[in-house]
Design an enzyme around this catalytic site. Structure first.
Site: not given
Length: 325
Positions: A49, A182, A223, A234
């Site tokens: 973000a 990720q 985020d 996430k």
């Protein structure tokens, strides 16, 4: 090591590390227009973000340097807003840039300020958050919240980094973080570069790890944080928070105040981005699912405020009941 800057302004354009290529290839793309920056955000070449907000701000600065007029700049801001709907830092950055455009201010100077303030916030957040960490701590985290996701230091990862530097952190367990991995690709890469002991685990192992008393706290980024403390992050973060609560383990969120959206009352009001099914059915363009496999792929979930032990910002360590705005 020198700090990683996922987004870097240069005299020749905006340099963006293509995070879809890590950890096997370190590729830096140079962008010269807002549209290509927007594509890089949408394609997750730049992600996280805070980093998204920084990239978008610099994308508008590219247009300003090429002589775009006021209306063209405002149109470019609207284009940026449409790239990733959940990450509120993007909208906060565009609010600032649009105001600078309307007031006739230097857009590049404002973009530099967005980037610098994010880095300063991360460093302060790391100091505050590290105070929460006990000695010989074993941490569990998800996704990537390090330098790659921010202005160059990290949010939740920044706290882990500071805790390790001060001798508190023993090991980090990093969830692989499907579907884009990720944690496996990016967080593991950063942990190795920083010399922090770690192990990657599959997402489904988290509960068993906690049951074995191998985790002292869980920490994640955000985020978007709603006014009541409900937090979008996430996909998989809600599961970790639920498991942590069941095992009596502290669950922390770390994010700059630009991630707090006081205009969003609760988690039900947070827009959740849904992405292509191929992110689930393919890995590195290799299909791993049957043909015509139906998929639901929300990129984020929402953790209720009641499951969050504390939210660490650059201003304070906030505890429930959360009331932002």
């Amino acid at each position: 090591m020198s700090d990683i800057r996922p987004v870097q302004w240069t005299a020749d354009g905006l340099e963006i590390i293509d995070q879809t290529q890590l950890p096997f290839r370190f590729i830096v793309e140079r962008h010269k227009e807002a549209e290509s920056v927007a594509r890089a955000i949408k394609d997750m070449k730049v992600r996280g973000a805070p980093a998204i907000g920084i990239a978008a701000a610099y994308g508008i600065a590219l247009e300003a340097q090429q002589g775009a007029d006021r209306q063209q700049l405002l149109t470019a801001c609207q284009m940026m807003r449409q790239t990733r709907p959940t990450a509120v830092n993007l909208f906060a950055a565009m609010d600032r840039i649009e105001q600078a455009v309307r007031e006739g201010k230097d857009v590049l100077a404002e973009a530099h300020a967005v980037a610098q303030e994010d880095l300063e916030a991360d460093l302060r957040m790391a100091e505050l958050g590290a105070d929460l960490i006990p000695l010989n701590a074993r941490a569990l985290t998800i996704c990537n919240t390090g330098a790659l996701a921010t202005g160059g230091y990290g949010t939740a990862y920044g706290i882990l980094r500071k805790a390790y530097e001060t001798g508190k952190l023993e090991i980090v367990y990093a969830c692989e973080t499907r579907p884009r991995l990720q944690g496996m690709r990016l967080t593991a890469w950063e942990l190795a570069r920083n010399g922090i002991p770690f192990r990657v685990i599959s997402d489904g192992m988290a509960g068993w790890l906690m049951s074995k008393r191998m985790v002292d706290f869980v920490i994640a980024g955000a985020d978007r944080i709603a006014a009541n403390g409900d937090t979008a992050n996430k996909i998989g973060t809600y599961s970790l928070a639920t498991l942590a609560h069941a095992h009596g383990i502290p669950f922390y969120i770390a994010a700059p105040t630009t991630t707090i959206d006081s205009s969003t009352p609760d988690g039900n009001s947070i827009p959740i981005e849904e992405r292509s099914s191929t992110e689930v059915t393919h890995i590195d363009n290799v299909q791993i699912a049957p043909d015509e496999c139906p998929v639901w792929n929300p990129a984020f979930d929402v953790t209720p405020a009641r499951l969050i032990t504390a939210i660490v910002t650059e201003q304070a360590v906030c505890r429930p009941p959360y009331r932002f705005g």
